[in-house]
Design an enzyme around this catalytic site. Structure first.
Site, mmCIF file in Angstrom:
data_model
loop_
_atom_site.group_PDB
_atom_site.id
_atom_site.type_symbol
_atom_site.label_atom_id
_atom_site.label_comp_id
_atom_site.label_asym_id
_atom_site.label_seq_id
_atom_site.Cartn_x
_atom_site.Cartn_y
_atom_site.Cartn_z
ATOM 1 N N CYS A 65 -9.909 22.405 17.007
ATOM 2 C CA CYS A 65 -9.854 22.604 18.425
ATOM 3 C C CYS A 65 -9.304 21.411 19.097
ATOM 4 O O CYS A 65 -10.331 20.847 19.929
ATOM 5 C CB CYS A 65 -11.265 23.197 18.860
ATOM 6 S SG CYS A 65 -11.614 24.620 18.250
ATOM 7 N N ARG A 90 -1.924 11.325 10.465
ATOM 8 C CA ARG A 90 -0.553 10.510 10.496
ATOM 9 C C ARG A 90 0.170 11.046 11.757
ATOM 10 O O ARG A 90 0.827 10.392 12.727
ATOM 11 C CB ARG A 90 0.136 10.359 9.333
ATOM 12 C CG ARG A 90 -0.492 9.347 8.272
ATOM 13 C CD ARG A 90 0.368 8.781 7.247
ATOM 14 N NE ARG A 90 1.447 7.863 7.842
ATOM 15 C CZ ARG A 90 2.566 8.150 8.137
ATOM 16 N NH1 ARG A 90 3.225 9.158 7.748
ATOM 17 N NH2 ARG A 90 3.375 6.923 8.616
ATOM 18 N N GLY A 144 0.815 -1.249 -0.077
ATOM 19 C CA GLY A 144 -0.188 0.050 0.151
ATOM 20 C C GLY A 144 1.024 1.309 -0.027
ATOM 21 O O GLY A 144 1.098 2.086 -1.000
HETATM 22 C C1 LIG Z 1 -2.862 -2.086 5.424
HETATM 23 C C2 LIG Z 1 -2.508 -3.475 4.799
HETATM 24 C C3 LIG Z 1 -1.798 -3.696 3.906
HETATM 25 C C4 LIG Z 1 -0.981 -2.392 3.259
HETATM 26 O O1 LIG Z 1 0.019 -2.148 4.096
HETATM 27 P P1 LIG Z 1 1.318 -1.155 3.770
HETATM 28 O O2 LIG Z 1 2.003 -1.057 4.887
HETATM 29 O O3 LIG Z 1 0.414 0.190 3.396
HETATM 30 O O4 LIG Z 1 2.012 -1.642 2.630
HETATM 31 C C5 LIG Z 1 -1.564 -4.794 3.282
HETATM 32 N N1 LIG Z 1 -2.456 -5.876 3.641
HETATM 33 C C6 LIG Z 1 -3.141 -5.910 4.897
HETATM 34 C C7 LIG Z 1 -4.004 -7.042 5.241
HETATM 35 C C8 LIG Z 1 -3.397 -4.520 5.413
HETATM 36 O O5 LIG Z 1 -4.174 -4.298 6.643
#
Ligand SMILES: *Cc1c(COP(=O)(O)O)cnc(C)c1O
Length: 422
Positions: free
Chosen positions: A350, A318, A281
Site C-alpha cells: 500500500c 532499489r 560488493g
Molecule cells: C557498500 C560499500 C562497499 C561495496 O560497494 P559496491 O558498490 O557494492 O561495490 C565497499 N566499501 C564500503 C565502505 C561500502 O560502504
C-alpha cells in the site's frame, strides 16, 4: 534484451545455469531469489585475474548480499570481507570467514562492535572520524590491546553516480576530509593503543568509469608522501568498492582495467610494495542473482497498464529508492496470441512507490512468471517485512542442482517474538 551470462534461455525457458526457473518457481513458490554459483565464481575470477600476481586482498563488501552460503563460497575462494556492523562480523565468523582478512568500515561503530572486532582480531578498522579514532583507542586501552587502524579519507571526487550511492564528496557523511588526514594520522601515531596500517577510501557505487578511482588514488598517493615525511609508513592502500555492473546497456570498467591503471600509478610513485585492498560488493554478486515473481493480476486502465506481481518494494527496494532500472524478462516468453503492452510492474504494498519497473513492453497473461534481472546485490539484504510480508526464499543453483540457502519466512515467525501487555 540483455540476459546475464549464467541466466540464458533453453527451449524458450529462462534458466539459471541448468535449472529451469519455471521449475524452481513451481517447487519453491514466488517471490524467489535465485543465485548462480557459477556467476559468483566468474565474478571472483575476474578479480583474481586482475591481480596480475601482485599482493591484492579482495574484501567482499558483504552488505550487497550476506547470505551465509554466498559468504562461505567467497571465503573458500580466499576472500576477505568489508563489514559495516557487528552483525556482519558475526555472519563472517558463522560462515567460516577469516577475521584477519576483515576490514571494518562505517561512520557509527558502537562500543560492542569495536570490542567484538578487537576480540576477533580483524585486519583493521577503517576509521571515519577523529572522535571514532579516540573511541577505538579508549576501548583498546580498556582491553589492554592494540587496535590496527586505517583512516578512511574523503578525497572529494565525483564518482558520477546516483547521489544516494555517492560517498566521496565533501558533503557526504563518510570519511575524514583529506586535508585533515595528516593531523589525525599524527594523533594516531602518538597513541600507544593504535597501530597505523593503512589508508582507505570508498567513493561510491555503480561506478562505470576508471577516472574517479584514479582521481581518488592520486590524492591518496599525495597523502602517503606527506605521511612518509612525518615518518608514518603504511602497509596497505584500500581503494574501496564501487565498480558497476551491467543493468541495461552500461559497459562498466573491468577489475583488470582498473587494476592495470592502479598498478601503473603505484609503480610510478615508487609504492609497488603497498598491499592493495579492494572492497567490491555489487560487482561480485549483482549479476549472479534474479528475483522471480508471478503476475497476480493484469489491471489495464485509461492512463496505464499495471501488471500486479507478488514481489514488492519490501523484496527489492532499489527501483523506488534509487530510481534503479532492472531488466524484466518473461521466463517463458509468449510466442503468439497475446499482445505486447507497456506495463508498470507493481507490487501489492500500500504505497504508490511500490513499483519494480515502469513502462516495459511485455506480452503478459495472469499467472505468468517474470524474472527481475541483476538482483543479486542489494536485493535480499535490503528486504523488509513491511505489510507483514514474509521475506522471499533464496536458492543457490549449482549446475543442475538447486540448494535452498534460506527458506521462505513463515508467517508465525514474523510476530512470534512480539509480546502483549500483561
Ligand atoms: C557498500 C560499500 C562497499 C561495496 O560497494 P559496491 O558498490 O557494492 O561495490 C565497499 N566499501 C564500503 C565502505 C561500502 O560502504
Amino acid at each position: 534484451m540483455t540476459v546475464a551470462p549464467n541466466f540464458q534461455f533453453h527451449n524458450g525457458v529462462l534458466h539459471a545455469e541448468q535449472c529451469s526457473l519455471e521449475d524452481l518457481a513451481k517447487e519453491h513458490g514466488t517471490p524467489l531469489y535465485v543465485y548462480s554459483r557459477k556467476a559468483l565464481k566468474d565474478a571472483w575470477d575476474s578479480y583474481e585475474q586482475a591481480k596480475q600476481g601482485r599482493d591484492v586482498l579482495v574484501c567482499y563488501g558483504m552488505k550487497a548480499n550476506s547470505n551465509l552460503a554466498i559468504l562461505r563460497e567467497l571465503a573458500n575462494h580466499g576472500a576477505g570481507f568489508d563489514i559495516v556492523s557487528g552483525g556482519e562480523l558475526a555472519r563472517v565468523i558463522a560462515a567460516g570467514g577469516d577475521p584477519r582478512k576483515v576490514v571494518f568500515s562505517g561512520v557509527g561503530k558502537q562500543r560492542w562492535e569495536i570490542e567484538a572486532a578487537l576480540d576477533a582480531q580483524i585486519k583493521c578498522f577503517n576509521v571515519e572520524s577523529k572522535n571514532e579514532l579516540l573511541h577505538i583507542a579508549q576501548i583498546a586501552a580498556d582491553k589492554k590491546c592494540v587496535a590496527p587502524i586505517s583512516l578512511r579519507v574523503n578525497p572529494d571526487v565525483d564518482a558520477h553516480t546516483h547521489p544516494y550511492i555517492s560517498t566521496g564528496l565533501k558533503d557526504n557523511k563518510f570519511g575524514i576530509a583529506i586535508e585533515d588526514a595528516p593531523d589525525v594520522y599524527a594523533l594516531a601515531a602518538q597513541h600507544p593503543q593504535l597501530n597505523i596500517v593503512g589508508v582507505d577510501c570508498h567513493i561510491g557505487s555503480q561506478i562505470t568509469e576508471i577516472s574517479p578511482y584514479l582521481d581518488a588514488l592520486d590524492k591518496l598517493l599525495n597523502l602517503i608522501d606527506t605521511l612518509a615525511k612525518q615518518g608514518i609508513q603504511l602497509s596497505h592502500l584500500d581503494l574501496g568498492g564501487g565498480l558497476g555492473i551491467r543493468y541495461t546497456d552500461e559497459t562498466p570498467a573491468t577489475p583488470t582495467m582498473l587494476l592495470t591503471e592502479v598498478f601503473k600509478a603505484l609503480d610510478a610513485r615508487g609504492l609497488a610494495h603497498l598491499q592493495l585492498v579492494l572492497e567490491p560488493g555489487r560487482s561480485m554478486v549483482g549479476n549472479a542473482g534474479v528475483l522471480l515473481t508471478r503476475v497476480e493480476y493484469l489491471k489495464p486502465s485509461e492512463a496505464k497498464n499495471f501488471a500486479i506481481v507478488d514481489a514488492a518494494m519490501n523484496d527489492l527496494i532499489r527501483p523506488t529508492l534509487y530510481d534503479a532500472w532492472h531488466d524484466v524478462e518473461a521466463v517463458s516468453p509468449r510466442q503468439s496470441g497475446t499482445t505486447a503492452l507497456e506495463y508498470d510492474i507493481v507490487g501489492p504494498i500500500c504505497e504508490s512507490g511500490d513499483w519494480l519497473a515502469r513502462g516495459r513492453k511485455l506480452a503478459l497473461e495472469q499467472n505468468d512468471l517474470l524474472a527481475i534481472m541483476s538482483a543479486g546485490a542489494y536485493g535480499f539484504t535490503m528486504a523488509s517485512n513491511y505489510n507483514t510480508r514474509p521475506r522471499a526464499a533464496e536458492i543457490l543453483v549449482d549446475g543442475t542442482t538447486a540448494h535452498v540457502v534460506r527458506p521462505r519466512e513463515d508467517l508465525h515467525s514474523l510476530f512470534a517474538s512480539e509480546r502483549l501487555l500483561p
